[in-house]
Design a protein around this motif. Structure first.
Motif, PDB file in Angstrom:
ATOM      1  N   SER A  51      37.911  50.302  43.095  1.00 12.30           N
ATOM      2  CA  SER A  51      39.305  50.626  43.323  1.00 12.30           C
ATOM      3  C   SER A  51      39.450  51.118  44.760  1.00 12.30           C
ATOM      4  O   SER A  51      38.610  50.816  45.607  1.00 12.30           O
ATOM      5  N   VAL A  77      37.806  45.411  38.574  1.00 15.60           N
ATOM      6  CA  VAL A  77      38.650  45.878  39.676  1.00 15.60           C
ATOM      7  C   VAL A  77      39.876  46.518  39.046  1.00 15.60           C
ATOM      8  O   VAL A  77      40.541  45.925  38.195  1.00 15.60           O
ATOM      9  N   LEU A 115      48.143  40.310  44.207  1.00 19.40           N
ATOM     10  CA  LEU A 115      47.616  39.902  42.910  1.00 19.40           C
ATOM     11  C   LEU A 115      47.516  38.388  42.781  1.00 19.40           C
ATOM     12  O   LEU A 115      46.563  37.873  42.192  1.00 19.40           O
ATOM     13  N   ALA A 119      43.761  37.651  41.810  1.00 19.92           N
ATOM     14  CA  ALA A 119      43.458  37.482  40.395  1.00 19.92           C
ATOM     15  C   ALA A 119      42.673  36.208  40.080  1.00 19.92           C
ATOM     16  O   ALA A 119      41.671  36.262  39.347  1.00 19.92           O
ATOM     17  N   LEU A 150      38.976  36.591  41.174  1.00 21.52           N
ATOM     18  CA  LEU A 150      38.215  37.503  40.317  1.00 21.52           C
ATOM     19  C   LEU A 150      37.894  36.838  38.989  1.00 21.52           C
ATOM     20  O   LEU A 150      36.784  36.985  38.460  1.00 21.52           O
ATOM     21  N   LEU A 205      40.097  42.302  35.778  1.00 23.69           N
ATOM     22  CA  LEU A 205      41.150  42.875  36.613  1.00 23.69           C
ATOM     23  C   LEU A 205      42.111  43.645  35.719  1.00 23.69           C
ATOM     24  O   LEU A 205      42.724  43.073  34.814  1.00 23.69           O
ATOM     25  N   VAL A 214      45.718  38.345  34.968  1.00 24.97           N
ATOM     26  CA  VAL A 214      45.122  39.668  34.840  1.00 24.97           C
ATOM     27  C   VAL A 214      44.589  39.832  33.426  1.00 24.97           C
ATOM     28  O   VAL A 214      45.082  39.215  32.482  1.00 24.97           O
TER      29      VAL A 214
END
Length: 380
Positions: A105, A153, A168, A172, A175, A182, A202
């Protein structure tokens, strides 16, 4: 597209008769329609002796649908939670952590997103707080920090203390490709800025409605997509944990068969009155259109930047290359921000101080007169 009647909408917020309320990043005012929804619920409860309580749950399902419309999700993906911290705990406590896992973070994240992962150290989980960027957040700053032990994350869609917007849409998918979870706190976004979870993958999202959604405290929700529900076990178990819980007169006994919907995470009886007030705000937002609201709040915020800088403020981060943020923060080298906030309060102008900066956060119900009062109070 027809522009909403902002002046008429403003009439729904009695607080604006006395205050220039520029503080929705702290507490958004509740519209009179929301207060009426609460009053109507308690009056009807007395009139019916609460015999119609099954319909209250039906209404909650209707509210799930409205939230889903707002964030481009499915109603089955929405679960109500009392606050963002509770929703975050659902997610963190359901992950099968392994010693050495990492949570990533930022240093100036909202405390929820620092406290909760820090306490996972008892499970051998390492919390890494990256330096907060001075300008726009580059997705590579996070992606470059992803190592073989990165598991999650955790970040806000908009940072509470500087208005920094998380990228995002770019972050996203990458990730997801790397197999890193996420989790997003969207409390400072939903109700003010557009959010499309249909195109932003997400794994978990939580939002409390007492800020930009203009609802009472206790009206929050989590987005738990089907892929996450497939492995995330509920951490709260109640009489509603069985899929046939609506059979009120003959409740199931024994091991529950969990429902498929995200409501499986909620637990028992919900806070109906705050959620019914939330519905009134959702109706306002959906009627106006989230894009119209976003244009308005970003325009008001841009004028706030001009006012703060004209009086010697040095703006913090918050720009994202696409029009900036609706949360505006600035430091004043010759003034203490806390003292300045109190002086503004004396002039009936409501703002906040976060991390030593003056924070101004206008919503769609604000107008030029509110900003003129801010300008005049700073000048005096």
């Amino acid at each position: 597209m027809h522009e909403p009647d902002w002046a008429a909408l403003r009439e729904l917020f009695p607080v604006l008769n006395s205050w220039a309320h520029l503080n929705s990043a702290a507490f958004g005012p509740i519209p009179s329609t929301g207060v009426q929804a609460i009053s109507d619920h308690f009056r009807a409860r007395d009139e019916s002796a609460a015999l119609d309580f099954p319909t209250w749950f039906d209404r909650l399902d209707r509210i799930r649908g409205k939230i889903a419309r707002l964030i481009r999700a499915r109603a089955d993906d929405i679960a109500f939670c009392p606050n963002a911290g509770a929703g975050l705990s659902w997610f963190l406590q359901g992950i099968d952590w392994r010693a050495g896992d990492e949570v990533i973070s930022f240093q100036h994240e909202f405390p929820n997103n620092q406290y909760a992962p820090s306490l996972l150290d008892s499970k051998g989980v390492r919390f890494r707080a990256l330096p907060t960027p001075a300008g726009a957040l580059d997705p590579d700053q996070i992606l470059d920090a992803i190592g073989p032990r990165a598991r999650l994350v955790l970040l806000s869609s908009v940072n509470y203390s500087n208005g920094l917007r998380a990228p995002l849409a770019a972050l996203a998918p990458e990730l997801r490709r790397r197999g890193v979870l996420l989790c997003v706190d969207a409390t400072q976004t939903v109700g003010a800025l557009s959010l499309d979870l249909g195109s932003t993958p997400v794994d978990f999202l939580v939002a409390h409605g007492y800020k930009w959604l203009m609802a009472p405290a206790g009206a929050g929700f989590a987005y738990v997509p089907a892929a996450t529900r497939a492995w995330l076990a509920p951490s709260v178990v109640s009489w509603r944990s069985h899929r046939d819980w609506r059979d009120f007169e003959s409740l199931h006994h024994g091991r529950p068969v969990l429902p498929d919907e995200a409501a499986m995470y909620e637990g028992g009886v919900q806070a109906f009155a705050p959620l019914f007030a939330l519905e009134a705000s959702l109706d306002l937002i959906l009627e106006c259109g989230q894009q119209s609201i976003e244009r308005r709040v970003l325009g008001l915020a841009q004028r706030c930047r001009g006012i703060l800088t004209a009086h010697g403020g040095v703006l913090s981060s918050g720009a994202d290359g696409k029009g900036g943020s609706h949360i505006v923060t600035a430091a004043f080298s010759q003034r203490d921000s806390a003292s300045l906030r109190r002086r503004l309060e004396d002039a009936r102008v409501v703002v906040s101080v976060r991390q030593g900066n003056l924070r101004v956060s206008p919503h769609f119900f604000n107008n030029a007169a509110d900003l003129d009062r801010l300008d005049g109070a700073l000048a005096s």
